[in-house]
Scaffold this active site. Structure first.
Site, PDB file in Angstrom:
ATOM      1  N   ASP A  45     -15.048   3.690  -8.463  1.00 43.97           N
ATOM      2  CA  ASP A  45     -15.650   5.028  -8.537  1.00 43.97           C
ATOM      3  C   ASP A  45     -17.136   4.945  -8.216  1.00 43.97           C
ATOM      4  OD1 ASP A  45     -15.272   7.964  -9.669  1.00 43.97           O
ATOM      5  OD2 ASP A  45     -17.182   7.203 -10.442  1.00 43.97           O
ATOM      6  N   TYR A  50     -25.322   7.774  -6.565  1.00 47.77           N
ATOM      7  CA  TYR A  50     -25.477   6.498  -7.278  1.00 47.77           C
ATOM      8  C   TYR A  50     -26.299   5.500  -6.459  1.00 47.77           C
ATOM      9  CZ  TYR A  50     -21.602   8.075 -10.318  1.00 47.77           C
ATOM     10  OH  TYR A  50     -20.774   8.768 -11.172  1.00 47.77           O
ATOM     11  N   LYS A  75     -18.420  10.858  -4.203  1.00 51.67           N
ATOM     12  CA  LYS A  75     -18.671  12.252  -4.606  1.00 51.67           C
ATOM     13  C   LYS A  75     -19.748  12.889  -3.751  1.00 51.67           C
ATOM     14  CE  LYS A  75     -17.677  10.602  -9.256  1.00 51.67           C
ATOM     15  NZ  LYS A  75     -18.371   9.309  -9.376  1.00 51.67           N
ATOM     16  N   HIS A 106     -19.441  16.698  -6.888  1.00 50.29           N
ATOM     17  CA  HIS A 106     -19.934  15.946  -8.050  1.00 50.29           C
ATOM     18  C   HIS A 106     -20.199  16.838  -9.264  1.00 50.29           C
ATOM     19  CE1 HIS A 106     -22.270  12.025  -9.094  1.00 50.29           C
ATOM     20  NE2 HIS A 106     -21.709  12.540 -10.160  1.00 50.29           N
ATOM     21  N   ILE A 224     -12.488   5.246 -16.148  1.00 51.57           N
ATOM     22  CA  ILE A 224     -13.270   4.431 -15.197  1.00 51.57           C
ATOM     23  C   ILE A 224     -14.452   3.768 -15.906  1.00 51.57           C
ATOM     24  CG2 ILE A 224     -12.613   5.555 -13.037  1.00 51.57           C
ATOM     25  CD1 ILE A 224     -14.949   7.511 -13.392  1.00 51.57           C
ATOM     26  N   LYS A 226     -17.480   1.411 -16.953  1.00 50.97           N
ATOM     27  CA  LYS A 226     -18.510   0.678 -16.207  1.00 50.97           C
ATOM     28  C   LYS A 226     -19.000  -0.495 -17.039  1.00 50.97           C
ATOM     29  CE  LYS A 226     -23.180  -0.094 -16.015  1.00 50.97           C
ATOM     30  NZ  LYS A 226     -24.078  -0.526 -17.105  1.00 50.97           N
ATOM     31  N   SER A 227     -19.276  -1.600 -16.367  1.00 47.68           N
ATOM     32  CA  SER A 227     -19.986  -2.705 -17.020  1.00 47.68           C
ATOM     33  C   SER A 227     -20.621  -3.577 -15.944  1.00 47.68           C
ATOM     34  CB  SER A 227     -19.031  -3.549 -17.869  1.00 47.68           C
ATOM     35  OG  SER A 227     -19.746  -4.642 -18.426  1.00 47.68           O
ATOM     36  N   VAL A 228     -21.752  -4.185 -16.298  1.00 43.21           N
ATOM     37  CA  VAL A 228     -22.330  -5.208 -15.417  1.00 43.21           C
ATOM     38  C   VAL A 228     -22.093  -6.602 -15.986  1.00 43.21           C
ATOM     39  CG1 VAL A 228     -24.130  -3.765 -14.381  1.00 43.21           C
ATOM     40  CG2 VAL A 228     -24.598  -4.962 -16.543  1.00 43.21           C
ATOM     41  N   ARG A 232     -17.057  -8.494 -19.961  1.00 43.40           N
ATOM     42  CA  ARG A 232     -16.562  -7.144 -20.279  1.00 43.40           C
ATOM     43  C   ARG A 232     -15.768  -6.565 -19.118  1.00 43.40           C
ATOM     44  NH1 ARG A 232     -21.944  -4.320 -22.862  1.00 43.40           N
ATOM     45  NH2 ARG A 232     -21.674  -5.018 -25.008  1.00 43.40           N
ATOM     46  N   ASN A 236     -12.146  -5.479 -20.055  1.00 39.79           N
ATOM     47  CA  ASN A 236     -11.787  -4.058 -19.966  1.00 39.79           C
ATOM     48  C   ASN A 236     -10.566  -3.832 -19.067  1.00 39.79           C
ATOM     49  OD1 ASN A 236     -13.986  -3.478 -21.593  1.00 39.79           O
ATOM     50  ND2 ASN A 236     -15.295  -2.754 -19.923  1.00 39.79           N
TER      51      ASN A 236
HETATM   52  N1  LIG Z   1     -18.811  12.581 -12.481  1.00 39.50           N
HETATM   53  C1  LIG Z   1     -19.868  12.402 -13.240  1.00 39.50           C
HETATM   54  O1  LIG Z   1     -20.739  13.281 -13.389  1.00 39.50           O
HETATM   55  C2  LIG Z   1     -20.021  11.097 -13.965  1.00 39.50           C
HETATM   56  C3  LIG Z   1     -20.958  10.990 -14.999  1.00 39.50           C
HETATM   57  C4  LIG Z   1     -21.059   9.766 -15.676  1.00 39.50           C
HETATM   58  C5  LIG Z   1     -20.238   8.713 -15.310  1.00 39.50           C
HETATM   59  N2  LIG Z   1     -19.360   8.831 -14.269  1.00 39.50           N
HETATM   60  C6  LIG Z   1     -18.516   7.689 -13.836  1.00 39.50           C
HETATM   61  O2  LIG Z   1     -17.882   7.137 -14.966  1.00 39.50           O
HETATM   62  C7  LIG Z   1     -18.223   5.762 -15.092  1.00 39.50           C
HETATM   63  C8  LIG Z   1     -18.225   5.339 -16.555  1.00 39.50           C
HETATM   64  O3  LIG Z   1     -19.124   6.094 -17.302  1.00 39.50           O
HETATM   65  P1  LIG Z   1     -20.556   5.553 -17.783  1.00 39.50           P
HETATM   66  O4  LIG Z   1     -21.049   4.526 -16.843  1.00 39.50           O
HETATM   67  O5  LIG Z   1     -21.382   6.762 -18.017  1.00 39.50           O
HETATM   68  O6  LIG Z   1     -20.292   4.937 -19.207  1.00 39.50           O
HETATM   69  P2  LIG Z   1     -19.234   4.009 -19.962  1.00 39.50           P
HETATM   70  O7  LIG Z   1     -18.337   3.330 -19.000  1.00 39.50           O
HETATM   71  O8  LIG Z   1     -18.668   4.837 -21.040  1.00 39.50           O
HETATM   72  O9  LIG Z   1     -20.197   2.985 -20.671  1.00 39.50           O
HETATM   73  C9  LIG Z   1     -20.925   2.016 -20.008  1.00 39.50           C
HETATM   74  C10 LIG Z   1     -21.693   1.277 -21.094  1.00 39.50           C
HETATM   75  O10 LIG Z   1     -20.765   0.617 -21.963  1.00 39.50           O
HETATM   76  C11 LIG Z   1     -21.054  -0.763 -21.990  1.00 39.50           C
HETATM   77  N3  LIG Z   1     -19.777  -1.482 -22.074  1.00 39.50           N
HETATM   78  C12 LIG Z   1     -18.898  -1.740 -21.075  1.00 39.50           C
HETATM   79  N4  LIG Z   1     -17.835  -2.412 -21.548  1.00 39.50           N
HETATM   80  C13 LIG Z   1     -18.033  -2.594 -22.872  1.00 39.50           C
HETATM   81  C14 LIG Z   1     -17.286  -3.232 -23.897  1.00 39.50           C
HETATM   82  N5  LIG Z   1     -16.120  -3.803 -23.628  1.00 39.50           N
HETATM   83  N6  LIG Z   1     -17.789  -3.216 -25.146  1.00 39.50           N
HETATM   84  C15 LIG Z   1     -18.968  -2.621 -25.409  1.00 39.50           C
HETATM   85  N7  LIG Z   1     -19.724  -1.994 -24.486  1.00 39.50           N
HETATM   86  C16 LIG Z   1     -19.257  -1.981 -23.215  1.00 39.50           C
HETATM   87  C17 LIG Z   1     -21.802  -1.058 -20.718  1.00 39.50           C
HETATM   88  O11 LIG Z   1     -22.663  -2.149 -20.892  1.00 39.50           O
HETATM   89  P3  LIG Z   1     -22.886  -3.288 -19.778  1.00 39.50           P
HETATM   90  O12 LIG Z   1     -22.855  -2.629 -18.427  1.00 39.50           O
HETATM   91  O13 LIG Z   1     -24.255  -3.801 -20.155  1.00 39.50           O
HETATM   92  O14 LIG Z   1     -21.817  -4.296 -19.979  1.00 39.50           O
HETATM   93  C18 LIG Z   1     -22.600   0.220 -20.533  1.00 39.50           C
HETATM   94  O15 LIG Z   1     -23.759   0.214 -21.337  1.00 39.50           O
HETATM   95  C19 LIG Z   1     -19.576   5.695 -14.389  1.00 39.50           C
HETATM   96  O16 LIG Z   1     -19.972   4.382 -14.102  1.00 39.50           O
HETATM   97  C20 LIG Z   1     -19.329   6.551 -13.207  1.00 39.50           C
HETATM   98  O17 LIG Z   1     -18.567   5.854 -12.226  1.00 39.50           O
HETATM   99  C21 LIG Z   1     -19.225  10.019 -13.614  1.00 39.50           C
END
Ligand SMILES: NC(=O)c1ccc[n+]([C@@H]2O[C@H](COP(=O)([O-])OP(=O)(O)OC[C@H]3O[C@@H](n4cnc5c(N)ncnc54)[C@H](OP(=O)(O)O)[C@@H]3O)[C@@H](O)[C@H]2O)c1
Length: 257
Positions: A45, A50, A75, A106, A224, A226-228, A232, A236
């Site tokens: 995604d 981005y 998007k 988006h 979806i 996210k992690s770097v 994880r 995940n």
């Molecule tokens: N359409 C939209 O408007 C929209 C908005 C927001 C997001 N998105 C999409 O959705 C994806 C996911 O959402 P998001 O990036 O906002 O947040 P998320 O996936 O809910 O959270 C990412 C955070 O969680 C941490 N994390 C990952 N795996 C973990 C684990 N197993 N245990 C504990 N913490 C963990 C990551 O840390 P590290 O990276 O440091 O490991 C990062 O700080 C985005 O990347 C994007 O592709 C879309």
């Protein structure tokens, strides 16, 4: 790892687990996506805003995973209404692909721009430049406007989702219209130390993050994360080896705020 998919119109199949790439840029984006493909994700995604489509595309190309095995979403920025073709051309080039699997608006464009943007996206789909089109951050009334004006529903609505936001009525409204719900920010919207999640996680010998992902998948909601962090990213993806019971699903549903 075999992760279930949800069917989209046109014979498309969208894996219920994908890899999110928001806020990962440059070499970190390249490395994270390589890691994700290595770990078994077959759904990526990204988005024009981005700023990482080129790295996602390079990682996909270098991974050796055949293009047709990976579902790629990007998007269209709502503020670039009228420039859909230029934006799409840039996405295709950056991602190094001849077609995008899912192209989303988006967020809701400013008044008067949603339907014209939707028509432009449908035209791109009809020409085969993208395989499916959808929206993100849309309300049901905004989805209905698109359907009423064009007779064509979005394949997907990508919205913020997680146990704290659980709303079965909203899911039902999407399903009534044949729109797949895709959740974003599964972890940011969740207290991963919640005792309910901790208890369920330890019963299955997994961490709470995987319980949250598994909960989405069993509800048929695309997720979806996210992690770097390589560990994880890999962990995940390991959500196929356990099943939450009906009672556990109901306990997680109740985390809704
Ligand atoms: N359409 C939209 O408007 C929209 C908005 C927001 C997001 N998105 C999409 O959705 C994806 C996911 O959402 P998001 O990036 O906002 O947040 P998320 O996936 O809910 O959270 C990412 C955070 O969680 C941490 N994390 C990952 N795996 C973990 C684990 N197993 N245990 C504990 N913490 C963990 C990551 O840390 P590290 O990276 O440091 O490991 C990062 O700080 C985005 O990347 C994007 O592709 C879309």
């Amino acid at each position: 790892m075999t992760i279930a998919s949800v069917p989209l119109d046109g014979g498309l199949s969208m894996p219920l687990l994908g890899f999110g790439t928001w806020q990962i840029e440059g070499q970190a984006a390249y490395e994270a996506v390589r890691e994700a493909l290595e770990a078994g994700y077959r759904h990526l995604d990204t988005a024009t805003v981005y700023g990482n489509e080129a790295e996602v595309g390079r990682a996909l190309a270098d991974s050796g995973v055949p293009r047709d095995e990976v579902f790629v979403t990007t998007k269209m920025p709502a503020h670039q209404a009228g420039q859909e073709r230029e934006v799409l051309a840039a996405s295709l080039e950056a991602l190094r692909v001849s077609t995008i699997d899912l192209w989303l608006i988006h967020w809701q464009p400013s008044a008067g721009h949603s339907v014209p943007m939707w028509r432009a996206m449908l035209a791109a789909r009809d020409e085969g430049l993208v395989r499916a089109v959808g929206v993100s951050n849309y309300d049901i009334k905004d989805i209905d406007e698109l359907i009423d004006e064009t007779g064509q529903k979005p394949a997907v609505n990508q919205i913020k989702w997680g146990p704290s936001l659980y709303d079965p009525a909203l899911v039902a409204e999407h399903r009534d219209r044949g729109v797949v719900v895709e959740g974003y920010s599964p972890f940011k919207t969740t207290n991963l130390k919640d005792p309910v999640l901790t208890r369920i996680a330890s019963a299955h010998g997994v961490d709470t993050a995987r319980v949250v992902l598994r909960w989405h998948i069993q509800h048929g909601i695309v997720v979806i994360p996210k992690s770097v962090t390589p560990e994880r990213i890999s962990r995940n993806a390991q959500v196929g080896g356990f099943v939450l019971s009906e009672d556990e699903m109901a306990q997680i549903d109740k985390l809704r705020r």
